[in-house]
Design a protein around this motif. Structure first.
Motif, short mmCIF file in Angstrom:
data_model
loop_
_atom_site.label_atom_id
_atom_site.label_comp_id
_atom_site.label_asym_id
_atom_site.label_seq_id
_atom_site.Cartn_x
_atom_site.Cartn_y
_atom_site.Cartn_z
N LEU A 48 38.91 48.53 40.04
CA LEU A 48 40.07 49.02 40.80
C LEU A 48 40.79 47.86 41.50
N ALA A 49 40.03 46.85 41.95
CA ALA A 49 40.62 45.70 42.63
C ALA A 49 41.19 44.68 41.67
N GLY A 50 40.94 44.86 40.37
CA GLY A 50 41.44 43.91 39.37
C GLY A 50 40.58 42.69 39.21
N VAL A 51 39.37 42.70 39.80
CA VAL A 51 38.46 41.56 39.70
C VAL A 51 37.75 41.57 38.34
N GLU A 52 37.55 42.78 37.79
CA GLU A 52 36.86 42.93 36.51
C GLU A 52 37.68 43.84 35.61
N GLU A 53 37.55 43.67 34.31
CA GLU A 53 38.28 44.48 33.35
C GLU A 53 37.41 45.63 32.83
N ALA A 54 38.02 46.78 32.64
CA ALA A 54 37.31 47.91 32.02
C ALA A 54 37.28 47.72 30.51
N ASP A 55 36.26 48.29 29.85
CA ASP A 55 36.20 48.24 28.39
C ASP A 55 37.24 49.18 27.78
N GLU A 56 37.45 50.32 28.44
CA GLU A 56 38.43 51.30 27.98
C GLU A 56 39.12 51.92 29.20
N GLY A 57 40.28 52.53 28.94
CA GLY A 57 40.99 53.23 30.00
C GLY A 57 42.18 52.44 30.52
N THR A 58 42.92 53.07 31.43
CA THR A 58 44.13 52.45 31.98
C THR A 58 44.07 52.44 33.49
N LEU A 59 44.50 51.32 34.06
CA LEU A 59 44.59 51.16 35.51
C LEU A 59 46.05 50.86 35.83
N ALA A 60 46.69 51.78 36.55
CA ALA A 60 48.11 51.63 36.84
C ALA A 60 48.33 51.56 38.35
N ARG A 61 49.18 50.63 38.77
CA ARG A 61 49.60 50.57 40.17
C ARG A 61 50.96 49.89 40.24
N ASP A 62 51.70 50.25 41.26
CA ASP A 62 53.00 49.64 41.48
C ASP A 62 52.80 48.13 41.68
N PRO A 63 53.60 47.29 41.00
CA PRO A 63 53.42 45.83 41.14
C PRO A 63 53.62 45.34 42.57
N ASN A 64 54.29 46.14 43.41
CA ASN A 64 54.52 45.74 44.80
C ASN A 64 53.36 46.11 45.72
N VAL A 65 52.40 46.85 45.21
CA VAL A 65 51.25 47.27 46.02
C VAL A 65 50.31 46.08 46.22
#
Length: 594
Positions: A48-65
Motif C-alpha cells: 500500500l505504501a509503494g515500498v513493495e510490488e504485488a505479484d498481481e492486482g492494481t493499486l490506484a491513488r491520486d498522484p497528488n496524494v
C-alpha cells in the motif's frame, strides 16, 4: 477515495501470503488491519505504501496524494543525529519550518536529546524517532506498522489524540485493542490470505465477526440437514418425474460440492509447571542506583503464590530494572532479594533471547526440552509447536524466514517448554497478534504460578493484573490493588470520573408452542411451489454476483449490490429453513400413512 487496492496477491516461495485482497481508503477514514502473525499484514502495508510490488492486482491513488509510512523495523542512519534522521532526505528549509514541531513530538515520545546519534539509541527509542519522522511530514495518508510498540501509556494516549485529529486517511497495524477501540473507524481482518472488512471499532468488530461466523456455521448446519434429507430421497429413488427430479438431483450435487466454511486457527497453550514452595521471592528494602541516579528506592514486597502483578510507568522510569531485580538478574545496590529454592523462572524479555537465524524452529524449541508434562497430558516439542500454529513445514523452517510476530510466539513457546512456575514478562504484547494475546491472557488467568509483567498494553493489564506497581522514576514504587482500570480510577478525582451507564435487564422471551404435525391447506400449496421459489432465489443471487464482478471498481455500486445480495441470501436462508420443515413434515406424514 485516497487509495484503492484491488485483487492484490503476493507469493513468497511456496507460501501464498495474500490472495485477491481488496482495500479502499476514503478521506478521513481510519482503518485498522488485524490478523494472526505471519498472515501478511506488514507485507500488505508495504504494498500500500509503494515500498513493495504485488505479484498481481492494481493499486490506484491520486498522484497528488502524499503518503507517510512507518515500517515495523525502520532502517536508519547510524551516524545521523535524532533531528537529522527525522528530516532525512528533506531540504533544509523544510527542517527550519518544522523543527519546533518535530522537537515537540520527540519530547512527547520521550526523546529529549535531539543531538544523540541514532547508533547509541535503544530499539524502542529508534522506533519512536521513526514515528516522529512519519508524523511530522505533511501527508494525506499515514501508513503505520505497530506504532504503539515501545510507547508508554501516556505516549499512546497522545498518539490516539493526534490520529483522531488527523484529517487525512490512516491505515495501521496494531495489537493495542483500546487503541483500535478509540481511533479506527473500520477494521479489516486479514485471514488465510483474504480480507474481511467491518465498518466498526474493535468492540463492534468482535460483535460483527461473531455474527458472521455464526451465520456461516448456521448455513453449514442447514446445508448438512438438507443434504441428509436429499440423500434419503435419492436413496429411495426419485418420487417426482422429469425436469423436477433432475433439478432436485442437480441441487443435491451442487450442495454436496460446496466446501464448509474455514475456521481460523488459534493458538492452544498447554504448558507444565514445576512445584512451587511457600517461599517464592522476598524483596527487603531493595534499592538500585546507576551512578548518582537512584532508579529503585527501598522496596519491600513478598511475592505470593497467587500474585498477578502489572508494572507500569514512564519509559526509562525503571520498570525493567524492578523486574530484573525481582528475577535475580540484577543485584541491588542495597537490600536483599531472596528467591525460594523451588522457584523456576520463565523470563520473556523485551528484546527476546538472541536467536540463530539459520537454526530451524524445531531445534530451537527442542533445546528447552523434547517433551513436557501438562494438565492436558504429555506433549512432544513437535505437538506443542503445532498448538502454537507451527505446522510440520514451519517446524523445519529457518528462524530467519519467520515474521517478527512468529519469532516472538516461538520465543514464548521455548520459555513455556521449561515448565516455569514464576513467569516474568517484559512487554509481552509487542509483536504478538491479537488472537495469540487473547489466548495468552486466558492462559495466564489459569496459570497456577506467579505472573509479573511489565506492559503498556492497557487491555492486557485490565484482564491479567490484580495489582499494579507504578514505578515513578524518582525511585519510588507505589502499589495499587486491582487491575489497570482500578489503578486509573484511584488516580482520577471523583468529580472527573465518567458517569456509569445503567444497564437494562434483558427481557425474557416466551417459548412458542410446537406446530401441529400435519399439513394445513396453505402449507400443502406452499410445499408444492417452494422448490421453484428456492431455484428462483438462487438464480437472482447468481445474477447479482455477476453484476458485482462487473462493478468491482465502482465502490458505491458495489455497496448497493452487496446489500441487495445480503437481503436475497437472508430470504434464501429463511425459505430453505421453511422448505426443510415442510420436507420433514411430508416425510413424517408419509411414514404414518405407510
Amino acid at each position: 477515495m485516497l487509495i484503492s487496492a484491488e485483487h492484490i496477491s503476493k507469493n513468497y516461495g511456496t507460501k501464498q501470503l495474500l490472495q485477491d485482497v481488496h482495500l479502499y481508503l476514503d478521506e478521513g477514514e481510519k482503518i485498522g488491519i488485524i490478523g494472526v502473525n505471519g498472515t501478511g499484514k506488514s507485507t500488505f502495508l508495504k504494498i500500500l505504501a509503494g515500498v513493495e510490488e504485488a505479484d498481481e492486482g492494481t493499486l490506484a491513488r491520486d498522484p497528488n496524494v502524499q503518503i507517510s509510512y512507518l515500517s515495523q523495523n525502520p532502517q536508519m542512519e547510524e551516524e545521523a543525529t535524532v533531528l537529522e534522521q527525522v528530516f532525512l532526505h528533506y531540504p533544509e528549509e523544510f527542517r527550519t519550518l518544522k523543527e519546533y514541531e518535530a522537537k515537540t513530538m520527540l519530547s512527547k515520545l520521550g526523546i529529549s536529546d535531539f543531538e544523540a546519534k541514532i547508533g547509541t539509541l535503544s530499539g524502542g527509542q529508534r522506533k519512536r524517532v521513526a514515528l516522529a519522522a512519519a508524523l511530522v511530514h505533511p501527508a494525506d495518508v499515514l501508513i503505520l506498522d505497530e506504532p504503539t510498540n515501545h510507547l508508554d501509556s501516556e505516549m499512546v494516549a497522545w498518539l490516539e489524540e493526534t490520529l483522531i485529529r488527523f484529517r487525512g486517511g490512516v491505515i495501521l497495524v496494531t495489537h493495542d485493542r483500546y487503541f483500535l477501540e478509540r481511533v479506527v473507524t473500520k477494521i479489516t481482518e486479514l485471514t488465510r490470505g483474504a480480507t474481511y472488512s467491518y465498518e466498526a471499532n474493535y468492540s463492534k468488530y468482535l460483535e460483527l465477526k461473531a455474527q458472521r461466523l455464526e451465520m456461516a456455521q448456521a448455513t453449514e448446519r442447514k446445508r448438512q440437514s438438507v443434504l441428509r434429507v436429499e440423500a434419503q430421497w435419492i436413496m429411495r429413488g426419485a418420487r417426482a418425474r422429469g425436469t423436477k427430479s433432475k433439478e432436485r438431483i442437480q441441487r443435491y450435487h451442487d450442495l454436496k460440492d460446496q466446501s464448509a466454511p474455514e475456521l481460523d486457527q488459534v493458538v492452544k497453550i498447554a504448558a507444565g509447571m514445576s512445584r512451587l514452595g511457600k517461599q517464592i521471592i522476598e524483596m527487603e528494602h531493595v534499592s538500585c542506583c546507576f551512578g548518582e541516579k537512584t532508579v529503585i528506592s527501598d522496596v519491600t514486597y513478598h511475592v505470593k503464590r497467587t500474585d498477578r502483578i502489572g508494572i507500569v510507568g514512564h519509559n526509562g522510569a525503571g520498570k525493567s530494572t524492578l523486574l530484573n531485580l525481582a528475577a535475580g538478574v540484577l543485584q541491588p545496590t542495597a537490600g536483599t532479594v531472596t528467591i525460594g529454592s523451588t522457584v523456576r523462572i520463565g523470563y520473556f524479555t523485551q528484546e527476546g533471547r538472541e536467536m540463530d537465524l539459520n537454526q530451524k524452529a524445531y531445534d530451537y524449541v527442542a533445546e528447552g526440552g523434547d517433551r513436557i508434562e501438562t494438565g492436558e497430558g504429555t506433549f512432544t516439542a513437535s505437538q506443542l509447536m503445532e498448538r502454537f500454529l507451527f505446522d510440520g513445514a514451519m517446524q523445519h523452517t529457518p528462524i530467519g524466514r519467520l515474521s517478527g510476530g512468529e519469532r516472538r510466539r516461538l520465543y514464548l513457546l521455548r520459555i513455556l517448554m521449561g515448565a516455569p512456575n514464576v513467569l516474568f514478562l517484559d512487554e509481552p504484547t509487542n509483536d504478538l497478534d491479537i488472537d495469540t494475546l487473547t489466548i495468552l491472557e486466558d492462559y495466564l488467568l489459569t496459570f497456577p504460578g506467579v505472573v509479573i509483567a511489565v506492559s503498556h498494553d492497557r487491555y492486557f493489564l485490565d484482564k491479567m493484573a490484580d495489582a499494579i506497581f507504578e514505578v515513578k522514576g524518582n525511585g519510588e514504587v507505589q502499589i495499587y490493588s486491582g487491575n489497570y482500570a482500578d489503578y486509573l480510577d484511584k488516580r482520577i478525582p471523583e468529580e472527573n470520573k465518567p458517569e456509569k451507564k445503567q444497564t437494562q435487564p434483558k427481557k425474557q422471551t416466551s417459548t412458542e408452542p410446537a406446530p401441529k404435525r400435519k399439513f394445513t391447506y396453505g402449507e400443502q400449496r406452499e410445499y408444492e411451489t417452494i422448490e421453484a421459489d428456492l431455484a428462483a432465489l438462487e438464480e437472482k443471487i447468481a445474477v447479482v454476483d455477476g453484476k458485482m464482478a462487473q462493478a468491482a471498481s465502482d465502490y458505491v455500486r458495489l455497496q448497493e449490490l452487496m446489500e441487495e445480495k445480503a437481503k436475497l441470501e437472508q430470504t434464501l436462508e429463511e425459505k430453505t429453513e421453511r422448505w426443510l420443515y415442510l420436507e420433514e413434515l411430508a416425510e413424517e406424514i408419509a411414514a404414518r400413512k405407510g
